[in-house]
Write an enzyme that holds these catalytic residues in place. Sequence first.
Site, PDB file in Angstrom:
ATOM      1  N   CYS A  21       6.238  -6.384   2.304  1.00  8.16           N
ATOM      2  CA  CYS A  21       5.306  -6.701   1.682  1.00  8.16           C
ATOM      3  C   CYS A  21       3.878  -6.849   1.971  1.00  8.16           C
ATOM      4  O   CYS A  21       3.433  -5.875   3.481  1.00  8.16           O
ATOM      5  CB  CYS A  21       5.669  -8.270   1.681  1.00  8.16           C
ATOM      6  SG  CYS A  21       5.315  -9.506   1.031  1.00  8.16           S
ATOM      7  N   HIS A  22       2.875  -7.302   1.301  1.00  6.75           N
ATOM      8  CA  HIS A  22       1.929  -6.791   1.486  1.00  6.75           C
ATOM      9  C   HIS A  22       1.123  -8.264   2.467  1.00  6.75           C
ATOM     10  O   HIS A  22      -0.047  -8.016   3.028  1.00  6.75           O
ATOM     11  CB  HIS A  22       0.381  -6.963   0.594  1.00  6.75           C
ATOM     12  CG  HIS A  22       1.198  -5.737  -0.612  1.00  6.75           C
ATOM     13  ND1 HIS A  22       1.866  -5.856  -1.293  1.00  6.75           N
ATOM     14  CD2 HIS A  22       0.761  -4.662  -0.163  1.00  6.75           C
ATOM     15  CE1 HIS A  22       2.106  -4.671  -2.561  1.00  6.75           C
ATOM     16  NE2 HIS A  22       1.401  -3.763  -1.392  1.00  6.75           N
ATOM     17  N   HIS A  32       6.259 -14.802   2.615  1.00  2.46           N
ATOM     18  CA  HIS A  32       5.263 -15.430   2.430  1.00  2.46           C
ATOM     19  C   HIS A  32       4.774 -16.794   2.419  1.00  2.46           C
ATOM     20  O   HIS A  32       3.873 -17.492   2.696  1.00  2.46           O
ATOM     21  CB  HIS A  32       5.213 -15.738   0.690  1.00  2.46           C
ATOM     22  CG  HIS A  32       5.519 -14.007  -0.099  1.00  2.46           C
ATOM     23  ND1 HIS A  32       5.612 -14.998  -1.158  1.00  2.46           N
ATOM     24  CD2 HIS A  32       4.824 -13.787  -0.012  1.00  2.46           C
ATOM     25  CE1 HIS A  32       5.006 -12.858  -2.148  1.00  2.46           C
ATOM     26  NE2 HIS A  32       4.947 -12.573  -0.864  1.00  2.46           N
ATOM     27  N   ASN A  70      10.015  -8.778  -5.623  1.00  2.00           N
ATOM     28  CA  ASN A  70      10.056 -10.878  -5.359  1.00  2.00           C
ATOM     29  C   ASN A  70      11.038 -11.323  -6.147  1.00  2.00           C
ATOM     30  O   ASN A  70      11.463 -10.662  -7.899  1.00  2.00           O
ATOM     31  CB  ASN A  70       8.766 -11.310  -5.595  1.00  2.00           C
ATOM     32  CG  ASN A  70       7.613 -11.241  -4.558  1.00  2.00           C
ATOM     33  OD1 ASN A  70       8.568 -10.930  -3.111  1.00  2.00           O
ATOM     34  ND2 ASN A  70       6.389 -10.730  -4.505  1.00  2.00           N
TER      35      ASN A  70
END
Length: 457
Positions: free
Chosen positions: A170-171, A200, A149
């Site tokens: 990304c998770h 995000h 990030n």
Amino acid sequence: MDKITFLGAGSTVFAKNVLGDCMQTDALREFEYALYDIDEIRLDESYQMLSILNKNINSGKAKIKKYTDRIEALRGAKYVINAIQVGGYDPCTITDFKIPEKYGLRQTIGDTVGIGGIFRALRTIPVMLEFVRDMEKVCPDALFLNYTNPMAMLTMAMLKSSPVRTIGICHSVQVCVPQLLYRLGLPQDGVRYKIAGINHMAWLLEVTRNGEDYYPEIKKRAETGPIIKPYTKDMLKDYPQLLYPEYEFTPEKHDDLVRFEIMKQFGYYVTESSEHNAEFMPYFIKKNHPELIEKYQIPLNEYLRRCKIQIEHWNSLRDKLVCDVNLTHGRTHEYPSYILEALETGKPFTFAGNVMNHGLIDNLPQDCCVEVTCVADQGKIQPCVVGSLPHQLAALNMGNIGMQQLTVDAALTGKKEYIYQAAMLDPHTSSELTIDEIRSMVDEMIEAHGTWLPKYH
């Protein structure tokens, strides 16, 4: 060459999950796993751990090698996985939080957006560009998988600066729907969904169960409860920094109030956590309204707390991972092994990827980085066209995209004026500080970062 290079391999737990998964994937078992890190102690710990794993779960089929020379680590690589952190917790993350706090600007995570995200990008992009320049020389056809990030800004900078194939993973999309339904105590069988936006801050655009719209039931349960605590101590035994405080979760008091409020006001659920999304928007963290912190259960300085716990926990976890001759591993839900398996075998795998918006989301800029569904198949990764987002969601995304673009511009041109402009466009920063305060804060942060930043003119 069949070689996977892991940059930032000193992240031992993450290296175990990602490369341990690869060792349990038939198409990847006999690869060379090249480990690189600037911290030689942590590098050696990961090397010892992965060597034990290779023996125990892979019959020693992989070649585990550690490198302190980055060029040699990358030479001939087919895949490169990146999980570095530039500047670390001390001093850089502390600086990202403490100087803004002097100006009354509070953050929760500060690694993706806001003033913290801006400066993390500015000190990381030059290092990432060194990576791709090396790759252009010694493995120009390799696929670069970025986990670091701020995802959107780093991936955007890479794709604007180099022909090296880069995709960010990304998770947050991966866990969004399962965690939401678990938190609400709703069935997960027969569920299908569509998510798109920016990293995000991607949106659950559609969610159905057995072909029926599931959103009405989700919104009703979010209002009335019950709300269930998402994790237990046992589930997070290796990640204690993510444990939530002990209290009874009710519709009025739980860990996801910010996202439920966003869903109530704008109609859609957002992928990343409530504590993080509180700083993506101008509505939740306000120095003149401290009551909002309690109302929405917003954990200020949360990333600092997590870093401290993680550092302390590593001291007790080290021996368990590095010295256990019986260490084993079960394949996780991390993306890389499945992506690489698909590329090697043609067995399709669908995942959320961060890519440039070339005709994918109509009402976001073409030169921004978006998070959309991607399909990995034999030798290729294909992003999926989304169309247009609902206008209110595109507008919320745009509030952060301008900041991301200007931060990348600052990193690529060395112009300090772009840093000021990025900070002035950030939704949270601009809602709290005046122009003069923002410029003063930026100057102070540039000074405090010292040699961690390139010179800006």
